[in-house]
Scaffold this motif. Structure first.
Motif, short mmCIF file in Angstrom:
data_model
loop_
_atom_site.label_atom_id
_atom_site.label_comp_id
_atom_site.label_asym_id
_atom_site.label_seq_id
_atom_site.Cartn_x
_atom_site.Cartn_y
_atom_site.Cartn_z
N PHE A 99 0.83 -1.20 0.00
CA PHE A 99 0.00 0.00 0.00
C PHE A 99 0.87 1.26 0.00
CE2 PHE A 99 -3.99 -1.90 2.23
CZ PHE A 99 -4.37 -2.46 1.04
N ARG A 100 1.89 1.27 0.84
CA ARG A 100 2.72 2.47 0.98
C ARG A 100 3.49 2.78 -0.29
NH1 ARG A 100 3.41 4.07 6.31
NH2 ARG A 100 4.27 5.96 5.36
N ASN A 105 -1.49 -5.45 -3.02
CA ASN A 105 -1.06 -6.84 -3.01
C ASN A 105 -2.21 -7.74 -2.53
OD1 ASN A 105 0.43 -9.21 -2.98
ND2 ASN A 105 1.32 -8.82 -0.97
N ILE A 106 -2.98 -8.23 -3.47
CA ILE A 106 -4.06 -9.17 -3.15
C ILE A 106 -3.50 -10.59 -3.03
CG2 ILE A 106 -6.36 -9.99 -3.87
CD1 ILE A 106 -6.33 -7.12 -3.30
N GLY A 107 -2.22 -10.76 -3.34
CA GLY A 107 -1.64 -12.09 -3.42
C GLY A 107 -1.01 -12.60 -2.15
N VAL A 166 -3.01 -10.05 -11.48
CA VAL A 166 -1.99 -11.09 -11.46
C VAL A 166 -1.97 -11.81 -10.11
CG1 VAL A 166 0.47 -11.56 -11.64
CG2 VAL A 166 -0.58 -9.88 -13.16
N THR A 167 -2.04 -11.05 -9.02
CA THR A 167 -1.99 -11.69 -7.70
C THR A 167 -3.23 -12.54 -7.42
OG1 THR A 167 -2.80 -9.61 -6.74
CG2 THR A 167 -0.44 -10.03 -6.61
N ILE A 303 -5.71 -7.96 4.16
CA ILE A 303 -6.14 -6.70 3.52
C ILE A 303 -6.92 -5.87 4.54
CG2 ILE A 303 -7.50 -5.72 1.64
CD1 ILE A 303 -7.03 -8.38 0.13
N THR A 304 -7.80 -6.53 5.27
CA THR A 304 -8.58 -5.84 6.30
C THR A 304 -7.69 -5.32 7.40
OG1 THR A 304 -10.38 -7.38 5.84
CG2 THR A 304 -10.54 -6.08 7.84
N VAL A 305 -6.72 -6.13 7.82
CA VAL A 305 -5.80 -5.73 8.90
C VAL A 305 -4.98 -4.51 8.47
CG1 VAL A 305 -3.72 -6.45 10.14
CG2 VAL A 305 -5.69 -7.99 9.99
#
Length: 383
Positions: A99-100, A105-107, A166-167, A303-305
């Motif tokens: 994120f930063r 990154n969904i992977g 892709v991820t 992702i939530t964290v």
């Protein structure tokens, strides 16, 4: 983290608990049976919600009933919270770091699985000295997952392929690859037909922190060290400055002489290695036999964290502890109060909902000049 940055998360969590309490109360048939008696219904609803949250506390922090024989045994729920939070911290850091740098990154799920495969393979295949064995398993796990994540960064840098697509696809690849591995003689436990790998050797397992009766292990300390390392990387290093600069404005960074392609590849490699470290902690710490469900939902919960933690290392640690407590205490809440376990997931979703809508919280509480922090919703990511 400044005090002002804690106001919105705290209020969001409070609102989630309030709305969650209403749902707990209204899901109880005994409360609904008092609909003709408003005051009694309110009192019974409050009692029901309070009982559910007390059960959640007993299942995640301290249980007085367990402490009757031995005081420290009462902290068994806290130990379970730390066990659940350790991989969440690491996968959350994986997502937060991306994120930063302006990446999504969904992977982490697939990278977590890649790390678990590497740690399990080293753990049950080789005979090594007690400390070296665990270190070797962790290093291989981070390398496998780092390459898995770095491949995504390389594709984005060289071809412009979107990391989200892709991820997501690589998550499926990792999951089905794991299923295939657990059907091979190299990974399938001898004499078993179900997808179950051999236990990692004791020399590779992480030691318990508070004795053999409590499952909290060195993985939690490793997660905290990783969080401190990512904080230093982002706040005190030249590479961290480049990561943040690219995340803020890739075009301006490129004009300033920063290699966006190199940053993208490096960030995704490190992010993958962090998620892989989470997989190693899970295998070496609390789940020594790898199964097809070893990844659970750690990668997606990450992702939530990361969102709840405002994409900061410290915030991610506290967010992971919160979700670890909800995960550990949810079963006790269900068993003690017959509250559906799904309501714990609803509370998690409510936390995210209120965190992702800071304007709503500001409006409800009439707040002004409160720092919203860094969120994906407010900053977006590079396409």
């Amino acid at each position: 983290m400044k005090l002002k940055k804690l106001i919105l998360p705290a209020l969001s969590f409070g609102m989630a608990l309030f709305v969650g309490g209403l749902l707990v109360a209204l899901s109880d048939s005994k409360v609904l049976a008092l609909k003709d008696q408003p005051l009694s219904m309110i009192g019974k609803g409050f009692s029901t919600a309070a009982g559910a949250y007390w059960a959640l506390f007993r299942g995640s922090i301290f249980d007085p009933q367990l402490a009757e024989g031995h005081f420290f045994q009462g902290f068994y729920p806290l130990s379970e919270t730390l066990v659940a939070a350790s991989p969440l911290i690491l996968t959350g850091l994986s997502v937060a770091l991306a994120f930063r740098a302006g990446l999504f990154n969904i992977g982490a799920q697939g990278q977590f699985i890649a790390g678990a495969i590497g740690a399990s393979w080293i753990g049950f295949t080789f005979e090594l000295p007690i400390v070296i064995h665990a270190i070797a398993a962790i290093v291989v796990a981070m390398l496998f997952a780092g390459l898995y994540g770095g491949f995504v960064g390389l594709l984005k840098a060289r071809t412009g392929a979107h990391e989200v697509i892709v991820t997501i696809m690589l998550n499926y690849v990792a999951g089905y690859f794991l299923l295939w591995l657990l059907s091979t003689t190299a990974f399938l436990r001898p004499g078993r037909q179900d997808p179950l790998a051999p236990d990692v050797r004791e020399s590779a397992q992480l030691p318990h922190l508070f004795g053999p009766d409590l499952r909290a292990n060195l993985g939690f300390i490793i997660a905290l060290i990783a969080a401190a390392a990512i904080w230093w990387l982002l706040s005190r290093s030249t590479w961290g400055f480049r990561f943040r600069a690219v995340g803020a404005n890739a075009a301006a960074s490129r004009t300033a002489g920063i290699s966006v392609a190199r940053v993208t590849t490096s960030v995704m490699f490190i992010a993958g290695a962090l998620a892989g470290l989470g997989g190693a902690v899970q295998i070496l710490g609390s789940e020594p036999a790898m199964t097809s469900g070893v990844g659970g939902s750690f990668g997606f919960d990450a992702i939530t964290v990361a969102l709840l933690g405002r994409a900061t290392p410290i915030g991610t640690v506290f967010a992971a502890l919160l979700f670890g407590a909800l995960r550990a205490g949810g079963l006790t809440m269900q068993a003690s109060t017959e509250t559906p376990l799904d309501l714990v997931l609803v509370i998690q979703a409510l936390v995210v909902l209120f965190i992702a809508a800071p304007a709503l919280i500001k409006s409800l509480f009439r707040l002004k000049n409160v720092d919203e922090g860094t969120t994906v919703a407010s900053k977006g990511w590079n396409g």
